[in-house]
Design an enzyme around this catalytic site. Structure first.
Site, mmCIF file in Angstrom:
data_model
loop_
_atom_site.group_PDB
_atom_site.id
_atom_site.type_symbol
_atom_site.label_atom_id
_atom_site.label_comp_id
_atom_site.label_asym_id
_atom_site.label_seq_id
_atom_site.Cartn_x
_atom_site.Cartn_y
_atom_site.Cartn_z
ATOM 1 N N ASP A 329 82.333 72.838 55.919
ATOM 2 C CA ASP A 329 82.234 71.795 56.926
ATOM 3 C C ASP A 329 83.593 71.105 56.990
ATOM 4 O O ASP A 329 84.370 71.188 56.052
ATOM 5 C CB ASP A 329 81.159 70.810 56.459
ATOM 6 C CG ASP A 329 80.775 69.833 57.535
ATOM 7 O OD1 ASP A 329 80.800 70.221 58.705
ATOM 8 O OD2 ASP A 329 80.443 68.688 57.203
ATOM 9 N N ASP A 527 79.346 67.987 52.948
ATOM 10 C CA ASP A 527 79.255 66.685 52.303
ATOM 11 C C ASP A 527 77.859 66.102 52.394
ATOM 12 O O ASP A 527 77.605 64.999 51.957
ATOM 13 C CB ASP A 527 80.274 65.715 52.906
ATOM 14 C CG ASP A 527 80.008 65.472 54.388
ATOM 15 O OD1 ASP A 527 79.154 66.163 54.951
ATOM 16 O OD2 ASP A 527 80.664 64.597 54.971
ATOM 17 N N ASP A 531 74.406 68.276 57.169
ATOM 18 C CA ASP A 531 74.468 69.706 56.884
ATOM 19 C C ASP A 531 73.535 70.182 55.778
ATOM 20 O O ASP A 531 73.693 71.281 55.260
ATOM 21 C CB ASP A 531 75.902 70.183 56.672
ATOM 22 C CG ASP A 531 76.666 69.311 55.711
ATOM 23 O OD1 ASP A 531 76.021 68.635 54.908
ATOM 24 O OD2 ASP A 531 77.902 69.318 55.784
HETATM 25 P P1 ADP Z 1 81.261 67.703 61.222
HETATM 26 O O1 ADP Z 1 80.754 69.021 61.619
HETATM 27 O O2 ADP Z 1 82.724 67.557 61.540
HETATM 28 O O3 ADP Z 1 80.941 67.305 59.840
HETATM 29 P P2 ADP Z 1 79.040 66.225 62.417
HETATM 30 O O4 ADP Z 1 78.150 67.403 62.585
HETATM 31 O O5 ADP Z 1 78.638 65.189 61.451
HETATM 32 O O6 ADP Z 1 80.564 66.624 62.179
HETATM 33 O O7 ADP Z 1 79.239 65.557 63.819
HETATM 34 C C1 ADP Z 1 79.800 66.288 64.871
HETATM 35 C C2 ADP Z 1 80.324 65.428 65.979
HETATM 36 O O8 ADP Z 1 79.267 64.682 66.548
HETATM 37 C C3 ADP Z 1 81.354 64.437 65.528
HETATM 38 O O9 ADP Z 1 82.646 64.958 65.520
HETATM 39 C C4 ADP Z 1 81.186 63.351 66.593
HETATM 40 O O10 ADP Z 1 81.923 63.699 67.734
HETATM 41 C C5 ADP Z 1 79.734 63.402 66.934
HETATM 42 N N1 ADP Z 1 78.957 62.392 66.209
HETATM 43 C C6 ADP Z 1 78.056 62.595 65.239
HETATM 44 N N2 ADP Z 1 77.520 61.456 64.803
HETATM 45 C C7 ADP Z 1 78.142 60.468 65.509
HETATM 46 C C8 ADP Z 1 78.066 59.037 65.534
HETATM 47 N N3 ADP Z 1 77.232 58.359 64.729
HETATM 48 N N4 ADP Z 1 78.855 58.375 66.393
HETATM 49 C C9 ADP Z 1 79.691 59.030 67.209
HETATM 50 N N5 ADP Z 1 79.819 60.357 67.234
HETATM 51 C C10 ADP Z 1 79.068 61.075 66.411
HETATM 52 MG MG MG Z 2 79.655 66.636 58.299
#
Ligand code: ADP
Ligand code: MG
Length: 633
Positions: A329, A527, A531
């Protein structure tokens, strides 16, 4: 070696020494012609030899009889009992004593070695707090069991005491030692308002801590449970040995029976063949394997925990040794996950402050690193009760009703889904960006920046050096950001704009590829935020920096406690070393045993040779296994 012997170990050591001395005396007497009463095959000699024999062997014989009564024949005790009775029957009294004696020496050594490994794992168990000081309303302090602490209780943690449950510091500041949990020797600084994790040791200061979790839900209890269960998940190598022993022992016993009864029909000399059969049994004892292979894994898990990595079972260690693909991730795993607001871009007829206020209002409901950064940048308190219909859309963002308006805060995917029109020139391509819409109308964006972890490049290089062929980065972030981060880290393969369920399908797709290619394994590193499903789906799920995150600790197979990517190459090395040592032990023990079995059946190796072959091989294998405990893999 400063390990103290247990009472049981001390007792068996005493018995071994006494029996050893008696045996030595009897062997001298046996060959002294001037004491005719005690010559080699006399009944007085038999009686004299029974004393040390029973001293060291009574438990073995007793358990063998018990085994026979329970119809659980054919374990190593059975082999030893039959072999020694056979030796007595053929009037080889001293040999019988020697076999039992050396068998017990091996057992003693094994129990010592297991104790030693367990000790290193138990260093982790010393994180278990014994008590908690609860401050009552009237200011008096009561010492209670950590189990009895309730959420909201105010705890007093004195210098040098363990933090009993997960909580928040409400008074005092100072350094706390997390080394038992993370392997990190640098103490960590805590201040009022900081979260504090159970199992850490308070430094010099007096802290007041508000309990945020019950003991059973606290990090310490979860880690302890995990360590205790680690032994139940067996590696393939271990189960192979168990299965092997199940078939091996009956075959050996049958072989010995044939050796004892068939040749005498043709050649006579029943006693000689009987003795050879007993020798055969002694040599064949599979102790070396049965002991040393699990011990190696135990040691490997111990070594990992010393490095601040919890491995939930030896099967995962085995898989780490065969790692072929690592899927990671991005946010919080490869990057620090500490976003900072870097720009606020309100749309034409909107102002910065209202934009931030709307965003912060919605984001205060989330623990996502992006959300945390926005709330940090907007200092004012916003009444959370003004929010309604909050919907957290994993991988996209959040929607909610606030002050009579419908707010949407999230990425472009979310905007597209809601049909919010964002002008082409408002789209940010240089980094992670959050778009905000009010009642379906785009009102501006907030750019947030996150940096790769300082050790990330080095860790990726080291992982490659361990012959992990594919490293793939997955992220829910925008394509451009993903591309930039991947390039910075030297990762060639990445997939962007994924929802949590897309990550699962990507992992499944990769699993298929890896599976087809051979026995390579796939690990997912995350993390724990958004996920957990992928962590479970991968061959090995590795959770990073999840101290305090229950979901990750539960979903993961391996937990890296201090967030450091460099632990991954370390754990691969530990895993490879463990597997290497087990395989070397198996090969060595089998080679020596087979050679001795042939020589024993042919009468070239006698009872004494058998005893030394058996104990010697076990000794060497155990020593070899204990090497896994050494930290520097
Ligand atoms: P990653 O795969 O980078 O760990 P996540 O799956 O947690 O990221 O989230 C993917 C995307 O969704 C983030 O890059 C963001 O654009 C959006 N996102 C997720 N949760 C939030 C939130 N609480 N506020 C704003 N954007 C969010
Ligand atoms: Mg993440």
């Amino acid at each position: 070696m400063k390990q103290k012997l247990t009472a049981k170990q001390q007792k068996s050591l005493r018995e071994i020494i006494i029996a050893g001395v008696l045996l030595a005396i009897l062997m001298v007497v046996e060959h002294t012609e001037s004491i005719p009463l005690f010559n080699e095959h006399s009944w007085t000699m038999l009686l004299a030899c029974l004393v040390p024999y029973l001293l060291v062997g009574r438990d073995v014989v007793r358990l063998c009889i018990k085994g026979i009564l329970n119809r659980q024949l054919l374990d190593e005790r059975f082999l030893m009992t039959i072999a020694t009775i056979g030796a007595f029957a053929t009037e080889e009294y001293c040999e019988a004593v020697a076999v039992m004696l050396f068998y017990q020496v091996g057992e003693f050594f094994q129990s010592y070695a297991v104790g030693k490994s367990r000790e290193s794992i138990q260093q982790l168990l010393t994180i278990a707090p014994e008590y908690a000081n609860v401050i009552a309303e009237d200011g008096s302090v009561e010492t209670v069991d950590p189990d009895d602490v309730e959420i909201g209780d105010v705890l007093l943690v004195k210098p040098g005491e363990k933090i009993p449950v997960d909580g928040t510091v409400i008074e005092g500041s100072g350094l706390i030692n997390t080394s038992a949990l993370t392997g990190e020797s640098m103490p960590r600084e805590v201040q009022v308002g900081d979260a504090i994790i159970s199992g850490c040791v308070n430094g010099e200061s007096l802290l007041k801590v508000r309990a945020d979790k019950l003991y059973d839900d606290s990090t310490v209890a979860q880690i302890l449970e995990l360590v205790e269960n680690a032994a139940t998940k067996k590696s393939k190598t271990e189960s192979f040995i168990t299965r092997f022993a199940r078939y091996y022992t009956p075959i050996v016993v049958a072989g010995a029976a044939i050796l004892a009864f068939i040749p005498p029909i043709f050649f006579g000399e029943f006693t000689k063949w009987m003795l050879r059969a007993c020798t055969f049994l002694v040599i064949s004892c599979p102790c070396a394997l049965v002991i040393s292979v699990p011990l190696a894994f135990f040691g490997g898990i111990g070594a990992a925990s010393k490095a601040g990595v919890l491995v939930k079972g030896s099967n995962y260690l085995e898989m780490m040794a065969n790692l072929d693909t690592i899927v990671s991730d991005k946010t919080g795993t490869l990057t620090q996950g500490k976003f900072k607001v870097s720009a606020v871009n309100p749309a034409a007829d909107f102002d910065k402050d209202s934009l931030m206020r709307y965003a912060a209002a919605v984001e205060q409901t989330s623990t996502h690193p992006i959300a945390v950064s926005i709330c940090e940048a907007y200092k004012d308190e916003i009444d959370p009760t003004a929010l309604a219909a909050v919907e957290n859309l994993a991988g996209r963002g959040i929607t909610a009703n606030f002050e009579g308006r419908k707010l949407a805060v999230g990425n472009m995917k979310l905007m597209n889904e809601l049909g919010v029109a964002v002008a082409e020139d408002a789209v940010i391509r240089s980094g992670t960006c959050v778009y905000i819409a009010v009642d379906g109308v785009y009102v501006g964006s907030i750019e947030v920046a996150d940096a790769p972890k300082s050790e990330a490049v080095r860790a990726i290089t080291d992982i490659r050096a361990e012959h992990v062929k594919n490293i793939v980065m997955l992220t829910g972030d925008a394509e451009d950001t993903a591309k930039k981060v991947a390039a910075e880290l030297g990762i060639t393969e990445y997939r962007a704009e994924l929802l949590p369920q897309d990550k699962v399908s990507v992992v499944e797709e990769l699993l298929e590829k890896v599976g087809v290619a051979g026995k390579g394994k796939l690990a997912f590193i995350g993390d724990g935020i958004n996920d957990a499903p992928v962590l479970t789906r991968a061959d090995v799920g590795i959770a990073m920096g999840s101290l305090g995150s229950d979901a990750a600790i539960e979903a993961a197979d391996i937990v890296i406690m201090d967030d450091n990517l460099e632990r991954i190459p370390t754990i691969i090395r530990i895993a490879r070393k463990t597997i290497g040592i087990s395989k070397a032990n198996i090969a060595f023990a089998l080679a020596v045993k087979i050679a001795c079995l042939v020589l024993g059946a042919a009468g070239i190796v006698g009872m004494w040779g058998a005893v030394f072959a058996d104990v010697g091989v076990a000794f060497i294998c155990i020593l070899n296994s204990m090497r896994t405990l050494a930290k520097n893999a």
